[in-house]
Each structure stands twice: as C-alpha cells, then as structure tokens.
Write a protein that holds these residues in place. Structure first.
Motif, PDB file in Angstrom:
ATOM      1  N   GLU A  62      -7.179 -11.993   1.297  1.00  0.00           N
ATOM      2  CA  GLU A  62      -7.428 -10.897   2.171  1.00  0.00           C
ATOM      3  C   GLU A  62      -8.793 -11.058   2.921  1.00  0.00           C
ATOM      4  OE1 GLU A  62      -5.903  -7.727   2.686  1.00  0.00           O
ATOM      5  OE2 GLU A  62      -4.353  -8.136   1.256  1.00  0.00           O
ATOM      6  N   LEU A  63      -9.603 -11.788   2.505  1.00  0.00           N
ATOM      7  CA  LEU A  63     -10.698 -12.275   3.457  1.00  0.00           C
ATOM      8  C   LEU A  63     -10.926 -13.579   3.834  1.00  0.00           C
ATOM      9  CD1 LEU A  63     -13.545 -10.336   0.669  1.00  0.00           C
ATOM     10  CD2 LEU A  63     -12.432  -9.682   2.853  1.00  0.00           C
ATOM     11  N   GLY A  64      -9.593 -14.193   3.961  1.00  0.00           N
ATOM     12  CA  GLY A  64      -9.483 -15.438   4.435  1.00  0.00           C
ATOM     13  C   GLY A  64      -9.474 -16.774   3.798  1.00  0.00           C
ATOM     14  N   LEU A  65      -9.833 -16.641   2.647  1.00  0.00           N
ATOM     15  CA  LEU A  65      -9.994 -17.681   1.630  1.00  0.00           C
ATOM     16  C   LEU A  65      -8.534 -18.274   1.175  1.00  0.00           C
ATOM     17  CD1 LEU A  65     -13.187 -16.882  -0.050  1.00  0.00           C
ATOM     18  CD2 LEU A  65     -12.805 -18.507   1.860  1.00  0.00           C
ATOM     19  N   PRO A  66      -8.567 -19.631   0.707  1.00  0.00           N
ATOM     20  CA  PRO A  66      -7.083 -19.797   0.185  1.00  0.00           C
ATOM     21  C   PRO A  66      -6.686 -19.284  -1.212  1.00  0.00           C
ATOM     22  CG  PRO A  66      -8.844 -21.469  -0.338  1.00  0.00           C
ATOM     23  CD  PRO A  66      -9.485 -20.558   0.667  1.00  0.00           C
ATOM     24  N   LEU A 125       0.978  -1.093   0.154  1.00  0.00           N
ATOM     25  CA  LEU A 125      -0.024  -0.104   0.013  1.00  0.00           C
ATOM     26  C   LEU A 125       0.815   1.099   0.012  1.00  0.00           C
ATOM     27  CD1 LEU A 125      -2.845  -0.906   2.511  1.00  0.00           C
ATOM     28  CD2 LEU A 125      -2.878  -0.789  -0.114  1.00  0.00           C
ATOM     29  N   ARG A 126       2.152   1.311  -0.088  1.00  0.00           N
ATOM     30  CA  ARG A 126       3.210   2.310  -0.303  1.00  0.00           C
ATOM     31  C   ARG A 126       3.992   2.086  -1.299  1.00  0.00           C
ATOM     32  NH1 ARG A 126       3.941   1.679   5.520  1.00  0.00           N
ATOM     33  NH2 ARG A 126       3.042   3.206   6.766  1.00  0.00           N
ATOM     34  N   ARG A 132       2.856  -4.968   4.790  1.00  0.00           N
ATOM     35  CA  ARG A 132       2.751  -6.306   4.141  1.00  0.00           C
ATOM     36  C   ARG A 132       2.555  -6.121   2.669  1.00  0.00           C
ATOM     37  NH1 ARG A 132      -2.088  -8.090   3.202  1.00  0.00           N
ATOM     38  NH2 ARG A 132      -3.862  -7.204   4.682  1.00  0.00           N
ATOM     39  N   GLU A 133       2.578  -7.248   2.053  1.00  0.00           N
ATOM     40  CA  GLU A 133       2.275  -7.367   0.620  1.00  0.00           C
ATOM     41  C   GLU A 133       0.650  -7.332   0.363  1.00  0.00           C
ATOM     42  OE1 GLU A 133       4.356  -9.777  -2.066  1.00  0.00           O
ATOM     43  OE2 GLU A 133       6.294  -8.839  -1.449  1.00  0.00           O
ATOM     44  N   VAL A 134       0.247  -6.731  -0.587  1.00  0.00           N
ATOM     45  CA  VAL A 134      -1.154  -6.838  -0.746  1.00  0.00           C
ATOM     46  C   VAL A 134      -1.501  -8.129  -1.360  1.00  0.00           C
ATOM     47  CG1 VAL A 134      -3.145  -5.856  -2.091  1.00  0.00           C
ATOM     48  CG2 VAL A 134      -1.478  -4.433  -1.194  1.00  0.00           C
ATOM     49  N   LEU A 144      -8.397 -11.445   7.258  1.00  0.00           N
ATOM     50  CA  LEU A 144      -6.880 -11.233   7.717  1.00  0.00           C
ATOM     51  C   LEU A 144      -7.188 -10.037   9.098  1.00  0.00           C
ATOM     52  CD1 LEU A 144      -4.587 -10.928   4.915  1.00  0.00           C
ATOM     53  CD2 LEU A 144      -5.166 -13.137   6.287  1.00  0.00           C
ATOM     54  N   PRO A 145      -6.602 -10.043  10.204  1.00  0.00           N
ATOM     55  CA  PRO A 145      -6.891  -9.357  11.066  1.00  0.00           C
ATOM     56  C   PRO A 145      -6.664  -7.929  10.988  1.00  0.00           C
ATOM     57  CG  PRO A 145      -5.497 -11.254  11.892  1.00  0.00           C
ATOM     58  CD  PRO A 145      -5.463 -11.137  10.087  1.00  0.00           C
ATOM     59  N   ASP A 146      -5.465  -7.456  10.194  1.00  0.00           N
ATOM     60  CA  ASP A 146      -5.376  -5.949  10.051  1.00  0.00           C
ATOM     61  C   ASP A 146      -6.612  -5.423   9.105  1.00  0.00           C
ATOM     62  OD1 ASP A 146      -4.443  -7.041   7.560  1.00  0.00           O
ATOM     63  OD2 ASP A 146      -2.611  -6.703   7.876  1.00  0.00           O
ATOM     64  N   ARG A 147      -6.908  -6.201   7.969  1.00  0.00           N
ATOM     65  CA  ARG A 147      -8.154  -5.796   7.010  1.00  0.00           C
ATOM     66  C   ARG A 147      -9.397  -5.793   7.851  1.00  0.00           C
ATOM     67  NH1 ARG A 147      -9.592  -4.685   2.547  1.00  0.00           N
ATOM     68  NH2 ARG A 147      -7.519  -4.626   1.724  1.00  0.00           N
ATOM     69  N   ARG A 148      -9.539  -6.686   8.568  1.00  0.00           N
ATOM     70  CA  ARG A 148     -10.663  -6.678   9.550  1.00  0.00           C
ATOM     71  C   ARG A 148     -10.739  -5.606  10.379  1.00  0.00           C
ATOM     72  NH1 ARG A 148     -15.797  -6.836   9.588  1.00  0.00           N
ATOM     73  NH2 ARG A 148     -16.560  -7.586  11.848  1.00  0.00           N
ATOM     74  N   ALA A 149      -9.648  -5.187  11.031  1.00  0.00           N
ATOM     75  CA  ALA A 149      -9.852  -4.057  12.022  1.00  0.00           C
ATOM     76  C   ALA A 149     -10.077  -2.763  11.198  1.00  0.00           C
ATOM     77  CB  ALA A 149      -8.265  -3.968  12.697  1.00  0.00           C
TER      78      ALA A 149
END
Length: 250
Positions: A184-188, A3-4, A176-178, A208-213
């Motif tokens: 990102e939504l917890g699927l494989p 994201l940077r 972290r990498e995107v 993913l915890p950071d996305r969920r937050a």
C-alpha cells in the motif's frame, strides 16, 4: 478481501428464520407442522441433528438449537488479529460477525465518511502502537479496549470539499483488494525474511495513488507537512516489519 464485505468472499451461509415467523417456531417445531409447511427448512434442521449439532454446548443452550435469534448486523467490521494488512471493512452485505471480528455500529454520521477516515494509514500506526504481537506468525492481537482506543478524525473537522476528496479516494480503494501495508505504501511484496522491505525507501510519490489521495486529506486536516507525513509512513513500515521479523526469529 476488500474494504467492502462481498457475499462472494464469504465462506459460510447461516440459517436464519424470518423474523415474522420466529414467534411461531417453538410450536411449529414441537407439533411437527414445521416439516409440513417448510419441508426444506425442516430437512436442513434434521440434517443438523444427524450431525449432532443440537447437543453441542453452544447450540443446546438456545431455546431452539438452530435459531441464532434476532441479531443486529454491524455497519463495519474490524479484525481482532492483524498480520500485514490494516483495514476496517464496510458491511453493506449485512453479514454477521464471528468471535474473531469486532462489530462497529455507526450513528448520526454517514458510515462511508467514518470508514473513509478510519482507513487512513494512521490506522496501522495506532494499532501497531497498541496491539500485542504475541500470537503465531507474529499476528498482532487487538483487545477490545485497544480497538476502542483507536482514534479517527472527527468527520465534522472536514470541509465539504475535503469530504468529497476523501470519499472519492475511499471509493477507489474500496473497488480493489486490500494489499499488505508495505505494498500500500509503495514497497514490494515482502519476501520471506522481509529483507526487501526498507522503511527509508518509502516516498510520497510511491504510495498507491488512491491511498495517497485519502491520506493526503487526513494529513491536511491534521496540519502535517510532507516531511511529517513521510515520517508517519516510515514509522508504520518499521513497526510492522519489526513485529514480523521478530516473530520469525523466535
């Protein structure tokens, strides 16, 4: 990758004369003084002319073929073409954008706050709903008017406490990498035919915890309950999967 925009991830370097030298360039170039005062710059320009760059249509239309002239560097960048990663990246490195990337300039509001809002999972929902998946490999093509039409929350809608939570989550995501929206939504990680991607398997505790937050703050401001939040996630997965599966069947 993240994201940077990071210099180590960029493929090309661009020759940019210093702004304070630019007014002198035409005279320096025509008089031969450029070679004497700036031999390394001259050697680079001379190498470019040996490759024939100076007679290409884009370059020869410039007053000085090698000079991109004064250009702004955008605060953020938005890809025109989307596969399975949905993000807007912050341009702290002052990189220039090419024609496959939209430039975003932010004013009157902290860039971090705008980018944190923009990188919620709603970005995938809006782009999938408005873009056109008619390019190779199912790439979603986003026209400029579609990019302009992507909504983000007004940063003024957040309380101080919500802004702090939002920015903390964004900083974690930016370190972290995107990944694909599925991961990102917890699927494989998707297999070739996406048969291992099941929208119904999405659950709030697998995101993913950071996305969920980060999403939790955005959804909170919007007033969405957990069932509605889950519906957003599953809709995103269904839209992306359907586009990519359709592309493989054509």
């Amino acid at each position: 990758k993240t994201l940077r925009v990071r210099p180590e991830d960029l493929r090309y370097l661009v020759f940019m004369p210093p702004d304070d030298l630019r007014p002198e360039l035409p005279q320096l170039a025509s008089s031969g003084e450029l070679q004497q005062r700036y031999p390394k710059a001259w050697a680079y320009i001379h190498w470019g002319e040996k490759q024939g760059y100076h007679v290409r249509s884009t370059c020869k239309a410039r007053p000085l073929w090698f000079d991109l002239d004064e250009r702004r560097t955008p605060h953020a960048l938005f890809n025109k073409g989307v596969n399975n990663r949905h993000f807007i990246t912050m341009n702290l490195s002052s990189a220039f954008a090419d024609q496959q990337v939209y430039e975003i300039c932010v004013s009157n509001v902290p860039t971090h706050l705008v980018l944190a809002c923009a990188n919620s999972s709603l970005l995938a929902l809006f782009t999938e709903s408005s873009g056109r998946g008619n390019f190779g490999e199912g790439v979603l093509w986003i026209a400029i008017y579609e990019a302009i039409g992507v909504y983000i929350l007004n940063p003024a809608a957040f309380t101080a406490e919500q802004r702090e939570r939002l920015l903390t989550a964004f900083e974690r995501m930016a370190s972290r990498e995107v990944r694909s929206i599925f991961e990102e939504l917890g699927l494989p990680k998707p297999n070739r035919d996406f048969s291992n991607i099941d929208p119904d398997a999405v659950s709030l505790d697998r995101v993913l915890p950071d996305r969920r937050a980060l999403d939790a703050v955005v959804f909170e401001v919007l007033g969405l309950n957990e069932q509605e939040q889950l519906a957003v996630y599953r809709a995103v997965v269904e839209l992306v999967k359907s586009r990519l599966v359709k592309a493989r069947s054509v």
